[in-house]
Design a protein around this motif. Structure first.
Motif, PDB file in Angstrom:
ATOM      1  N   ARG A  70       0.841  -1.208   0.000  1.00 11.25           N
ATOM      2  CA  ARG A  70       0.000   0.000   0.000  1.00 11.25           C
ATOM      3  C   ARG A  70       0.873   1.254   0.000  1.00 11.25           C
ATOM      4  NH1 ARG A  70      -3.008   1.906   5.590  1.00 11.25           N
ATOM      5  NH2 ARG A  70      -2.555   4.102   5.276  1.00 11.25           N
ATOM      6  N   GLN A  71       0.518   2.197  -0.849  1.00  9.63           N
ATOM      7  CA  GLN A  71       1.137   3.526  -0.831  1.00  9.63           C
ATOM      8  C   GLN A  71       0.044   4.581  -1.014  1.00  9.63           C
ATOM      9  OE1 GLN A  71       4.614   2.473  -3.686  1.00  9.63           O
ATOM     10  NE2 GLN A  71       5.400   4.133  -2.423  1.00  9.63           N
ATOM     11  N   ASP A  72       0.055   5.566  -0.150  1.00 14.80           N
ATOM     12  CA  ASP A  72      -0.884   6.677  -0.289  1.00 14.80           C
ATOM     13  C   ASP A  72      -0.300   7.691  -1.272  1.00 14.80           C
ATOM     14  OD1 ASP A  72      -2.404   5.411   1.592  1.00 14.80           O
ATOM     15  OD2 ASP A  72      -1.772   6.679   3.253  1.00 14.80           O
ATOM     16  N   SER A  74      -0.981  11.775  -3.051  1.00 12.82           N
ATOM     17  CA  SER A  74      -1.733  13.024  -2.925  1.00 12.82           C
ATOM     18  C   SER A  74      -1.224  14.011  -3.964  1.00 12.82           C
ATOM     19  CB  SER A  74      -1.578  13.613  -1.516  1.00 12.82           C
ATOM     20  OG  SER A  74      -0.212  13.836  -1.222  1.00 12.82           O
ATOM     21  N   SER A  78      -6.123  12.364  -5.113  1.00 14.71           N
ATOM     22  CA  SER A  78      -5.536  11.722  -3.939  1.00 14.71           C
ATOM     23  C   SER A  78      -6.208  10.388  -3.673  1.00 14.71           C
ATOM     24  CB  SER A  78      -5.691  12.621  -2.704  1.00 14.71           C
ATOM     25  OG  SER A  78      -5.084  13.873  -2.924  1.00 14.71           O
ATOM     26  N   GLY A  79      -5.517   9.559  -2.923  1.00 16.23           N
ATOM     27  CA  GLY A  79      -6.104   8.279  -2.563  1.00 16.23           C
ATOM     28  C   GLY A  79      -5.038   7.317  -2.081  1.00 16.23           C
ATOM     29  N   ARG A  80      -5.315   6.059  -2.259  1.00 14.48           N
ATOM     30  CA  ARG A  80      -4.416   5.005  -1.791  1.00 14.48           C
ATOM     31  C   ARG A  80      -4.263   3.981  -2.910  1.00 14.48           C
ATOM     32  NH1 ARG A  80      -6.262   3.146   3.666  1.00 14.48           N
ATOM     33  NH2 ARG A  80      -5.066   5.015   4.133  1.00 14.48           N
ATOM     34  N   MET A 140       4.082  10.499  -3.040  1.00 14.36           N
ATOM     35  CA  MET A 140       3.814   9.118  -2.640  1.00 14.36           C
ATOM     36  C   MET A 140       4.391   8.842  -1.260  1.00 14.36           C
ATOM     37  SD  MET A 140       2.439   7.417  -5.386  1.00 14.36           S
ATOM     38  CE  MET A 140       2.924   5.697  -5.245  1.00 14.36           C
ATOM     39  N   SER A 141       3.641   8.108  -0.440  1.00 14.14           N
ATOM     40  CA  SER A 141       4.144   7.705   0.874  1.00 14.14           C
ATOM     41  C   SER A 141       5.060   6.485   0.722  1.00 14.14           C
ATOM     42  CB  SER A 141       2.979   7.348   1.800  1.00 14.14           C
ATOM     43  OG  SER A 141       2.385   6.130   1.387  1.00 14.14           O
ATOM     44  N   GLU A 155     -10.699  -1.382   3.313  1.00 14.19           N
ATOM     45  CA  GLU A 155     -11.195  -0.646   4.484  1.00 14.19           C
ATOM     46  C   GLU A 155     -12.668  -0.307   4.331  1.00 14.19           C
ATOM     47  OE1 GLU A 155      -8.611   2.686   5.283  1.00 14.19           O
ATOM     48  OE2 GLU A 155      -7.060   1.373   6.075  1.00 14.19           O
ATOM     49  N   MET A 188     -10.222   5.825  -4.074  1.00 12.65           N
ATOM     50  CA  MET A 188     -10.396   7.280  -4.124  1.00 12.65           C
ATOM     51  C   MET A 188     -11.806   7.637  -3.681  1.00 12.65           C
ATOM     52  SD  MET A 188      -8.501   8.371  -7.684  1.00 12.65           S
ATOM     53  CE  MET A 188      -9.266   7.107  -8.673  1.00 12.65           C
ATOM     54  N   SER A 192     -11.997  13.058  -5.804  1.00 11.28           N
ATOM     55  CA  SER A 192     -10.730  12.700  -6.441  1.00 11.28           C
ATOM     56  C   SER A 192     -10.953  12.037  -7.791  1.00 11.28           C
ATOM     57  CB  SER A 192      -9.917  11.770  -5.540  1.00 11.28           C
ATOM     58  OG  SER A 192      -9.177  12.525  -4.607  1.00 11.28           O
TER      59      SER A 192
END
Length: 215
Positions: A70-72, A74, A78-80, A140-141, A155, A188, A192
Motif C-alpha cells: 500500500r502507498q498513499d 496526494s 488523492s487516494g491510496r 507518494m508515501s 477498508e 479514491m 478525487s
C-alpha cells in the motif's frame, strides 16, 4: 449493476488504460533490473466500482489470503494505491526477486521487505508516469505491506453509503516463465475521481489536438 457517479466513458477508459500500460511498462523495466530476467506487465482491463462491489469482485476471483503493498498518494487527485497478490503468488514473486537463491525460511524472513520494494517499483512507476503524462505532480508515501481479505484491504466501512470508489486495474505478470497475476487498486473518494476524470479529459484533448494539427 452500473455505478453512474463513478462511470468512465469508453474514451476515458481507453485513455486511462493506455496511461496505466505506459506506467507498468516503465515499471517492468525497473523490475527486470531487480530480477535479472525478462519481465512483462500488462493491464488488460480497468474497472471503476464501489468499495462494496470491489470486495465482492476480489472474493469471487481469489479464495486465498491476499497480500498487498500500500502507498498513499496526494496531489491533483488523492487516494491510496494497492498492489495486490494472492499469497502464493507473492512468495513466487519474492523467489523471482531473490533469483531462487534462498531457502523457504529465508524467503519468509525477507518476504515483507522484498514485497515492499517490488510494490514501490510498480506503484511508483505506474503513478509517477500517469502524473507526468497528466502534467500534475503526485506525492507518494513509503510502502507498507498488508495481509487480509478484500474487506480489510479496501477498508470497507459498515456504512451502507460508503462513497469510496475503487479503480481496479488487473495486471498480468510474466517473469521469466513464472505466471504471477496481480491487481492494482486505487481507492479514491468521488471528488478525487472527478479530478482524475477532468485530467484525463485534458489529456484526451491534447492528444486529439496534436493529432489534428498540420504536422
Amino acid at each position: 449493476m452500473t455505478f453512474a457517479p463513478y462511470a468512465l466513458e469508453d474514451l476515458e477508459t481507453d485513455a486511462l488504460t493506455e496511461l496505466v500500460n505506459i506506467g507498468v511498462s516503465r515499471a517492468a523495466v525497473s523490475l527486470r533490473k531487480m530480477v535479472g530476467s525478462q519481465v512483462t506487465l500488462s493491464v488488460p482491463s480497468v474497472e471503476v466500482v464501489g468499495r462494496r462491489a470491489a470486495v465482492t469482485l476480489i472474493r469471487e476471483r481469489e479464495s486465498d489470503q491476499l497480500v498487498a503493498v500500500r502507498q498513499d498518494f496526494s496531489g491533483a487527485f488523492s487516494g491510496r494505491a494497492l498492489l495486490i497478490f494472492p499469497e502464493a503468488n507473492s512468495l513466487e514473486l519474492v523467489r523471482a526477486v531473490t533469483h531462487d537463491e534462498l531457502s523457504g525460511q529465508e524467503i519468509v524472513d525477507i518476504e515483507e521487505e522484498a514485497l515492499a520494494e517490488t510494490g514501490n517499483v510498480v506503484l511508483n512507476g505506474c503513478l509517477a508516469t500517469m502524473a507526468n503524462i497528466l502534467q500534475r505532480p503526485l506525492a507518494m508515501s513509503l510502502p507498507q505491506v498488508m495481509k487480509g481479505d478484500g474487506q480489510i484491504l479496501f477498508e470497507l466501512s459498515e456504512e451502507p453509503d460508503d462513497n469510496g470508489v475503487v479503480l481496479f486495474l488487473y495486471i498480468n505478470f510474466a517473469i521469466s516463465g513464472r505466471d504471477i497475476r496481480g491487481y492494482i487498486a486505487m481507492l479514491m473518494d468521488l471528488p478525487s475521481l472527478r479530478s482524475l476524470k477532468e485530467l484525463i479529459g485534458e489529456f484526451i484533448a491534447r492528444v486529439v489536438g496534436a493529432g489534428g494539427g498540420d504536422g
